[in-house]
Structures are given as C-alpha cells and as structure tokens.
Design an enzyme around this catalytic site. Structure first.
Site, mmCIF file in Angstrom:
data_model
loop_
_atom_site.group_PDB
_atom_site.id
_atom_site.type_symbol
_atom_site.label_atom_id
_atom_site.label_comp_id
_atom_site.label_asym_id
_atom_site.label_seq_id
_atom_site.Cartn_x
_atom_site.Cartn_y
_atom_site.Cartn_z
ATOM 1 C CB CYS A 113 -21.039 21.163 28.161
ATOM 2 S SG CYS A 113 -22.231 20.040 27.414
ATOM 3 C CG HIS A 247 -18.004 22.495 25.034
ATOM 4 N ND1 HIS A 247 -17.876 21.123 25.154
ATOM 5 C CD2 HIS A 247 -19.349 22.748 24.967
ATOM 6 C CE1 HIS A 247 -19.088 20.580 25.169
ATOM 7 N NE2 HIS A 247 -19.985 21.538 25.060
ATOM 8 C CG ASN A 277 -21.759 18.763 23.270
ATOM 9 O OD1 ASN A 277 -20.914 18.453 24.107
ATOM 10 N ND2 ASN A 277 -22.657 19.709 23.482
HETATM 11 N N1 COA Z 1 -32.712 17.523 11.371
HETATM 12 C C1 COA Z 1 -33.488 18.243 10.545
HETATM 13 N N2 COA Z 1 -34.191 19.296 10.960
HETATM 14 C C2 COA Z 1 -34.113 19.646 12.246
HETATM 15 C C3 COA Z 1 -33.332 18.938 13.167
HETATM 16 C C4 COA Z 1 -32.613 17.834 12.682
HETATM 17 N N3 COA Z 1 -31.823 17.075 13.470
HETATM 18 N N4 COA Z 1 -33.442 19.508 14.382
HETATM 19 C C5 COA Z 1 -34.276 20.547 14.240
HETATM 20 N N5 COA Z 1 -34.682 20.642 12.955
HETATM 21 C C6 COA Z 1 -35.580 21.627 12.353
HETATM 22 C C7 COA Z 1 -36.481 22.286 13.367
HETATM 23 O O1 COA Z 1 -37.612 21.476 13.617
HETATM 24 C C8 COA Z 1 -36.815 23.578 12.677
HETATM 25 O O2 COA Z 1 -37.826 23.323 11.733
HETATM 26 P P1 COA Z 1 -39.007 24.394 11.475
HETATM 27 O O3 COA Z 1 -38.311 25.633 10.994
HETATM 28 O O4 COA Z 1 -39.837 23.722 10.436
HETATM 29 O O5 COA Z 1 -39.668 24.572 12.791
HETATM 30 C C9 COA Z 1 -35.547 23.918 11.928
HETATM 31 O O6 COA Z 1 -34.809 22.701 11.833
HETATM 32 C C10 COA Z 1 -34.700 24.981 12.600
HETATM 33 O O7 COA Z 1 -34.552 24.645 13.957
HETATM 34 P P2 COA Z 1 -33.717 25.532 14.945
HETATM 35 O O8 COA Z 1 -33.716 24.872 16.282
HETATM 36 O O9 COA Z 1 -34.191 26.943 14.879
HETATM 37 O O10 COA Z 1 -32.276 25.415 14.250
HETATM 38 P P3 COA Z 1 -30.940 26.130 14.627
HETATM 39 O O11 COA Z 1 -30.375 26.793 13.447
HETATM 40 O O12 COA Z 1 -31.037 26.934 15.894
HETATM 41 O O13 COA Z 1 -29.982 24.896 14.940
HETATM 42 C C11 COA Z 1 -29.035 23.754 16.825
HETATM 43 C C12 COA Z 1 -30.296 24.025 16.011
HETATM 44 C C13 COA Z 1 -29.427 22.865 17.996
HETATM 45 C C14 COA Z 1 -28.035 23.039 15.953
HETATM 46 C C15 COA Z 1 -28.438 25.096 17.317
HETATM 47 O O14 COA Z 1 -29.444 25.905 17.867
HETATM 48 C C16 COA Z 1 -27.358 24.896 18.331
HETATM 49 O O15 COA Z 1 -26.334 24.311 18.057
HETATM 50 N N6 COA Z 1 -27.550 25.428 19.543
HETATM 51 C C17 COA Z 1 -26.574 25.311 20.587
HETATM 52 C C18 COA Z 1 -26.675 23.933 21.147
HETATM 53 C C19 COA Z 1 -25.536 23.607 22.033
HETATM 54 O O16 COA Z 1 -24.432 23.975 21.787
HETATM 55 N N7 COA Z 1 -25.882 22.873 23.075
HETATM 56 C C20 COA Z 1 -24.955 22.333 23.971
HETATM 57 C C21 COA Z 1 -24.320 23.355 24.809
HETATM 58 S S1 COA Z 1 -23.267 22.519 25.843
#
Ligand code: COA
Length: 324
Positions: A113, A247, A277
């Site tokens: 990315c 980004h 993304n």
């Molecule tokens: N739909 C519904 N629920 C989902 C889900 C989806 N698509 N993906 C995950 N969940 C659930 C998880 O299973 C978890 O459930 P639980 O509490 O019962 O275990 C809950 O949602 C929370 O998950 P978590 O991973 O802690 O959520 P979060 O608030 O951290 O959000 C992201 C997840 C991925 C959106 C976030 O962490 C993020 O954007 N991170 C950066 C990613 C990024 O930018 N990557 C690319 C860099 S180039």
C-alpha cells in the site's frame, strides 16, 4: 537546479461495483459494520480477464493526455503494484508494450500500500540524477484477486483500480514539484499484514491475512511521524498544506491524520467510501479525483502518505503542476 514537476494525472476504475450489501450475501457482514468501522460503502472489482496492466494503461493514457505528452515522449515507467499480471516480466514492461512507449525503461516497485510513495521517491531520485526526463508513475491493483472471500475481516476492505501521474524534470521556480519525501520499513511487523503464499514458499498465490487492530495502531502513529518528518525537511508546517491526499485504507485513520495536522474537511481528499483500499493505486486515484473535481489546482501543496505490509510507509510533499 531541475525540479521534478507533477504535470499530469489520470485514473481508471473497473466497471463492476460491489456494495457492502452485495458482500453480505455471501459473507457474515453487514453495511453498518463496514461503514462504521471503515467508512467504506462500495468498491470496484476487475473482471477475471481484466489485468492490472489493463487498468494501468487506461490510467496512464489519461495522465499522458492531461500532461499533453505522447507515449513516445516517456522515457521511464514505474508501476507500483502487489498484484502483477504475472511473476515476471514486470507489469511495467507490459504497460510499456500496450502503451507503445518504446523509448522508456520500465520496472515495478513492490511496497504494497506504500507502493506509490515509494515509486514517487524512486522516480525523484532517478530523474534528479538525469535518468528519465518524462516519467510515468503508476499505482495499479487488482487486489480483489488476492482476497479470501470467506474471511470477513479482510475481504470487505479492498478494491481494484489504477491511478497515474506524469513527472517532468524541468528548470523551474524553486518549491514546485516533489519537495520532500521520506521512506521507512520495519520487517519485524511482517506477520500483522501479509499474503500466505508466494513463488518460493508455497508455490501458490495465497491470500491477504491481517491483524487489523495492530495495523491500525501502527498506521496512525507511523504516518503522523512521517508527516512531521517531511514537513521538517521542507521547512514547512501543516498550515502550508493545501490538500492531504492520504492512502485510503480506513476513514478513521484518515480522520486521525486530519486531526493531527489540524486540517479542515475541505483540505482532505477522501475517496475510501467508494474506492475502498486499492493499495498502491489509492493515492493516485484520490489525486485524480481531487483534480477532476476542480479541488486540486496548480501551485497547491499536496501532502501524500501511506503505510502497508512490511510494514513499509512513507510520506511525500509535492507542489502540484507548473508555476504560472
Ligand atoms: N463484518 C462484521 N463483523 C466483523 C467483520 C465484518 N466484516 N470483520 C470483523 N468483524 C468482527 C470481529 O470478528 C470482531 O468480533 P468479536 O468482537 O465478536 O470478536 C469485531 O468485529 C471487532 O473486530 P476488530 O478486528 O477488533 O474490529 P476493529 O474495530 O479493529 O476494525 C478493521 C477492524 C480491520 C476495520 C480495523 O482494525 C482497521 O481498519 N485496521 C487497519 C486496516 C488497514 O488499514 N489495513 C490496510 C493497511 S494498508
């Protein structure tokens, strides 16, 4: 002293739109979770026969047109991609052939990315040392082909697309073009964002795997530090920024950067809601959207930043267009 000016920009998005509701038909997710956690509402998806190089060529043709150049004016093509057409040759040489840019040398840059800011920095270095007067820097991805569509924690986050810029080395007023950049990597964090396959490991392509929370934390911290660094190199402050073109991974990461730099909403390009993304393509796609909307104009100071797998990250300051 020659300046490395950004004189053209173009983008291309595949036709097929996948909404959050579309995804909820085959994976356990829903529109409100995706929107709240990421700001994403829809993304584009390339057809199986649509290759990264096809997207790249469409974006490059528009960038050439906006710079008033022809394909044979280009002497260097750099494609930032994680989803190359094939293991080799470089997608950049395939793009060269499809464009008919036979006066160019061409190669790919792989920094996931962060690929576009890496490619800009590489181009800046080459051009400043006299290699490449007119360079095409392209970020292009068919990232949806790398996804595990049964993994809801990753498959909802990504999309396909391409963006391109033309860079031209010209004698010009100081303070135009690429002003400052910084690049960083920390391989200790490989396991929080990677693909579980590859030529020399599994022999198969593999799929994206991510620990989203950890990536989020690093993104906010490292992008803020990188932005401080480029502003300090350029002896500028956040008040000098006309547009933050970040980004587009997650609107909450973008908002955190916006808050850190104390920028008004009117100074931030946000395309994550409809692009998702798109990895190396996200910054040039956002740039093109800003220019096409009449927001970004010649003379504006652009702050670009990105982080991705590696971890690899970087930031770049560019004064857009030509003086006058
Ligand atoms: N739909 C519904 N629920 C989902 C889900 C989806 N698509 N993906 C995950 N969940 C659930 C998880 O299973 C978890 O459930 P639980 O509490 O019962 O275990 C809950 O949602 C929370 O998950 P978590 O991973 O802690 O959520 P979060 O608030 O951290 O959000 C992201 C997840 C991925 C959106 C976030 O962490 C993020 O954007 N991170 C950066 C990613 C990024 O930018 N990557 C690319 C860099 S180039």
């Amino acid at each position: 002293m020659k300046q490395i000016l950004m004189t053209g920009v173009g983008s291309y998005l595949p036709e097929t739109i996948l909404t959050n509701n579309d995804l909820s038909q085959f994976v356990d997710t829903n529109d409100s979770w995706i929107k709240q956690r990421t700001g994403i509402e829809s993304r584009r998806k390339a057809k199986p026969e649509e290759l990264t190089s096809d997207l790249a060529v469409r974006a490059a043709e528009k960038a050439l047109h906006s710079a008033g150049l022809a394909a044979n004016d280009i002497d260097c093509i750099i494609v930032a991609t994680t989803t190359p057409d094939c293991t080799f040759p470089a997608t950049a040489t395939i793009v060269q052939n499809k464009l008919g840019a036979f006066n160019a040398f061409a190669f790919d840059v792989q920094a996931v990315c962060a690929g576009f800011v890496y490619a800009l920095s590489v181009a800046n270095g080459l051009m400043s040392s006299g290699q490449g007067k007119n360079t095409l820097v392209i970020g292009a991805e068919t990232f949806t082909k790398l996804l595990d569509w049964s993994d809801r924690s990753t498959c909802v986050l990504f999309g396909d697309g391409a963006g391109a810029v033309v860079l031209q080395a010209e004698e010009s007023e100081d303070g135009y073009g690429i002003i400052a950049n910084t690049l960083h990597s920390d391989g200790r964090y490989k396991d929080i964002l990677y693909v579980d396959g590859g030529v020399s490991s599994t022999g198969s392509i593999g799929h994206v795997r991510m620990q989203g929370r950890d990536v989020f934390k690093h993104a906010v911290e490292k992008l803020a530090a990188a932005m401080d660094e480029v502003l300090s190199i350029a002896e500028l402050t956040a008040d000098d920024i006309d547009w933050l073109v970040p980004h587009q991974a997650n609107v909450r990461i973008i908002n955190a950067m916006q808050k850190k730099l104390n920028l008004a909403d009117e100074k931030v390009i946000k395309t994550v809601s409809t692009h998702a993304n798109t990895s190396a393509a996200s910054i040039p796609l956002a740039l093109a959207a800003g220019v096409e909307a009449g927001k970004i104009k010649p003379g504006h100071l652009l702050a670009l930043e990105a982080i991705g797998g590696g971890l690899s990250w970087g930031a770049c300051l560019v004064r857009f267009g030509r003086p006058g």
